[in-house]
Design an enzyme around this catalytic site. Structure first.
Site, PDB file in Angstrom:
ATOM      1  N   LYS A 183      72.920  12.115 -72.863  1.00  0.00           N
ATOM      2  CA  LYS A 183      73.345  13.496 -72.554  1.00  0.00           C
ATOM      3  C   LYS A 183      72.185  14.280 -71.938  1.00  0.00           C
ATOM      4  O   LYS A 183      72.417  15.165 -71.104  1.00  0.00           O
ATOM      5  CB  LYS A 183      73.849  14.213 -73.812  1.00  0.00           C
ATOM      6  CG  LYS A 183      75.105  13.614 -74.400  1.00  0.00           C
ATOM      7  CD  LYS A 183      76.378  14.192 -73.816  1.00  0.00           C
ATOM      8  CE  LYS A 183      77.593  13.444 -74.315  1.00  0.00           C
ATOM      9  NZ  LYS A 183      78.832  13.673 -73.649  1.00  0.00           N
TER      10      LYS A 183
ATOM     11  N   LYS B 267      81.136   3.524 -70.544  1.00  0.00           N
ATOM     12  CA  LYS B 267      82.322   3.843 -71.355  1.00  0.00           C
ATOM     13  C   LYS B 267      83.191   4.914 -70.683  1.00  0.00           C
ATOM     14  O   LYS B 267      82.677   5.779 -69.958  1.00  0.00           O
ATOM     15  CB  LYS B 267      81.919   4.271 -72.767  1.00  0.00           C
ATOM     16  CG  LYS B 267      81.333   5.653 -72.891  1.00  0.00           C
ATOM     17  CD  LYS B 267      81.424   6.171 -74.336  1.00  0.00           C
ATOM     18  CE  LYS B 267      81.191   7.674 -74.322  1.00  0.00           C
ATOM     19  NZ  LYS B 267      81.761   8.424 -75.389  1.00  0.00           N
TER      20      LYS B 267
ATOM     21  N   LYS C 125      85.811  11.566 -71.490  1.00  0.00           N
ATOM     22  CA  LYS C 125      86.690  12.656 -71.088  1.00  0.00           C
ATOM     23  C   LYS C 125      85.983  13.673 -70.207  1.00  0.00           C
ATOM     24  O   LYS C 125      86.627  14.530 -69.606  1.00  0.00           O
ATOM     25  CB  LYS C 125      87.367  13.315 -72.300  1.00  0.00           C
ATOM     26  CG  LYS C 125      86.453  13.905 -73.371  1.00  0.00           C
ATOM     27  CD  LYS C 125      87.303  14.620 -74.423  1.00  0.00           C
ATOM     28  CE  LYS C 125      86.943  14.271 -75.844  1.00  0.00           C
ATOM     29  NZ  LYS C 125      85.617  14.678 -76.300  1.00  0.00           N
TER      30      LYS C 125
HETATM   31  P1  ATP Z   1      82.301  13.514 -74.153  1.00  0.00           P
HETATM   32  O1  ATP Z   1      82.662  12.932 -72.825  1.00  0.00           O
HETATM   33  O2  ATP Z   1      82.554  14.985 -74.292  1.00  0.00           O
HETATM   34  O3  ATP Z   1      80.939  13.121 -74.641  1.00  0.00           O
HETATM   35  P2  ATP Z   1      83.823  11.483 -75.500  1.00  0.00           P
HETATM   36  O4  ATP Z   1      84.947  11.078 -74.586  1.00  0.00           O
HETATM   37  O5  ATP Z   1      82.700  10.537 -75.660  1.00  0.00           O
HETATM   38  O6  ATP Z   1      83.332  12.930 -75.166  1.00  0.00           O
HETATM   39  P3  ATP Z   1      84.006  12.218 -78.287  1.00  0.00           P
HETATM   40  O7  ATP Z   1      84.594  13.486 -78.722  1.00  0.00           O
HETATM   41  O8  ATP Z   1      82.520  12.139 -78.236  1.00  0.00           O
HETATM   42  O9  ATP Z   1      84.537  11.765 -76.877  1.00  0.00           O
HETATM   43  O10 ATP Z   1      84.553  11.014 -79.172  1.00  0.00           O
HETATM   44  C1  ATP Z   1      85.599  11.030 -80.105  1.00  0.00           C
HETATM   45  C2  ATP Z   1      85.779   9.629 -80.644  1.00  0.00           C
HETATM   46  O11 ATP Z   1      86.212   8.737 -79.597  1.00  0.00           O
HETATM   47  C3  ATP Z   1      84.506   9.000 -81.202  1.00  0.00           C
HETATM   48  O12 ATP Z   1      84.809   8.263 -82.374  1.00  0.00           O
HETATM   49  C4  ATP Z   1      84.044   8.072 -80.122  1.00  0.00           C
HETATM   50  O13 ATP Z   1      83.294   6.971 -80.603  1.00  0.00           O
HETATM   51  C5  ATP Z   1      85.368   7.590 -79.555  1.00  0.00           C
HETATM   52  N1  ATP Z   1      85.231   7.189 -78.156  1.00  0.00           N
HETATM   53  C6  ATP Z   1      84.800   7.972 -77.139  1.00  0.00           C
HETATM   54  N2  ATP Z   1      84.826   7.300 -75.961  1.00  0.00           N
HETATM   55  C7  ATP Z   1      85.287   6.047 -76.272  1.00  0.00           C
HETATM   56  C8  ATP Z   1      85.540   4.872 -75.483  1.00  0.00           C
HETATM   57  N3  ATP Z   1      85.341   4.864 -74.177  1.00  0.00           N
HETATM   58  N4  ATP Z   1      86.013   3.766 -76.106  1.00  0.00           N
HETATM   59  C9  ATP Z   1      86.230   3.772 -77.443  1.00  0.00           C
HETATM   60  N5  ATP Z   1      86.018   4.845 -78.233  1.00  0.00           N
HETATM   61  C10 ATP Z   1      85.552   5.974 -77.672  1.00  0.00           C
END
Ligand code: ATP
Ligand code: LTN
Length: 329
Positions: free
Chosen positions: A114, A196, A199
């Site tokens: 980040k 990964k 969002k």
């Molecule tokens: P941001 O893009 O805002 O960092 P994010 O998409 O990584 O957000 P989070 O709110 O950080 O989402 O994650 C919520 C949950 O989803 C966490 O348990 C995280 O491990 C899981 N997660 C996020 N991205 C993935 C992915 N690509 N595959 C599997 N699990 C995921």
């Protein structure tokens, strides 16, 4: 028998993706069993670590709560709340910060990622983010924390903080463990399958949003980056293909061997259509329930107010215990 306690959270930084769903949210629903008691929250305080628009944060927080219910979180069984509505989290976070080493925080890969992504805003909140997350977990005495692969390191830090605090001040915290799904703990981006799915990706073709229309889902899978190999196989280095097969298995319940066999002799066209159809079948019913809750804002308000009250009563017990342990109060 004592019930196992479960806690997990998601940041309201956008509409969740298929990665969030397969890696975490689906498991949240599945963990609501008779031998478990689950707390689920929208981590709005964590969302402040990147620059935010206040009106958007307010809207996305509500929308995330509605989507969690639509995913099958039953608020009559599992308290569903907004992190900031339970003030005890931030309070315990201070105490835990005083038993966390900077060396530990320096090693956190999410902080490094980040910081690189938001080089103009490397704030102290981003750095101490895992301490607040440890507080979220330890304040409920959580035994298990369902998360995707990227959050495993943070749950391990929470374990270390709990063990260190208990050794220094006496048994206070339950030592938690991460729980990850068999398939899909790390769903990769559709345009960049070596990273990964996220969002907050700037390219919407890189992720499937949980609220994407069926036609959009099909189009995004058709555009997914794969490779030039003529066969479909799960193999080292075939990131795009592996990702599509993983999503397929996660949404259909098939094993990897069954999936690979099914596509023997076929090319990517067939695989992409089949994955899209499986994802649409999984997401369509969720989208319908989501719309119902977004249309009934009073019911949603009641649910999150009740969730905050239930969570807060439990959180206060641990906070009092922690204050007492360190010699305050
Ligand atoms: P941001 O893009 O805002 O960092 P994010 O998409 O990584 O957000 P989070 O709110 O950080 O989402 O994650 C919520 C949950 O989803 C966490 O348990 C995280 O491990 C899981 N997660 C996020 N991205 C993935 C992915 N690509 N595959 C599997 N699990 C995921
Ligand atoms: N840091 C997590 C969201 C989160 C969380 C938690 C997950 C905040 N508090 C407590 C599990 C337990 C993330 O970025 N996905």
């Amino acid at each position: 028998m004592d019930k196992k306690i479960i806690l997990s959270g998601i940041k309201p930084t956008g509409i969740p993706t298929l990665g969030n769903y397969i890696g975490a949210l689906r498991n949240w629903r599945l963990m609501q069993e008779d031998d478990k008691y689950c707390y689920y929250m929208v981590a709005d305080l964590h969302a402040l670590t990147v620059r935010n628009d206040p009106a958007e944060l307010r809207q996305q927080t509500r929308s995330m709560a509605a989507l969690l219910i639509a995913c099958g979180i039953d608020p009559n069984r599992s308290p569903l709340f907004i992190q900031s509505h339970v003030h005890q989290h931030a309070e315990l976070s201070w105490i835990l910060g005083c038993v966390t080493y900077m060396g530990e925080l320096n090693r956190m890969t999410q902080f490094k990622d980040k910081s690189a992504k938001h080089a103009d805003n490397i704030n102290a909140g981003l750095y101490t983010y895992p301490v607040l997350m440890a507080s979220d977990i330890l304040i409920y005495g959580a035994d298990l924390v369902p998360v995707g692969d990227d959050q495993k390191q943070h749950v391990e830090l929470a374990r270390n903080i709990a063990i260190r605090f208990n050794n220094a001040f006496g048994e206070t915290f339950v030592v938690p463990e991460p729980v990850m799904p068999k398939f899909g703990a790390r769903i990769m981006g559709l345009q960049d399958p070596e990273h990964k799915m996220s969002k907050t990706d700037t390219n919407p073709n890189g992720y499937i949003s949980m609220l994407d229309e069926p036609a959009v889902i099909t189009k995004k899978f058709k555009k997914a980056i794969t490779d030039c190999e003529p066969t479909i196989a799960y193999a080292e280095g075939r990131y795009g293909c592996n990702n599509l097969l993983t999503i397929y298995c996660a949404c259909t319940g098939k094993t990897m061997d069954e999936a690979v066999k099914e596509f023997e002799g076929f090319g990517y066209g067939k695989l992409k259509t089949a994955v899209a159809d499986a994802v649409i079948a999984e997401l369509e019913p969720i989208q319908a329930v989501y719309r119902q809750y977004m249309d009934d804002s009073e019911e949603l308000d009641r649910i999150i107010a009740r969730g905050a009250q239930q969570a807060s009563e439990r959180a206060q017990i641990t906070l009092d215990k922690a204050y007492k342990a360190v010699g305050i109060r």
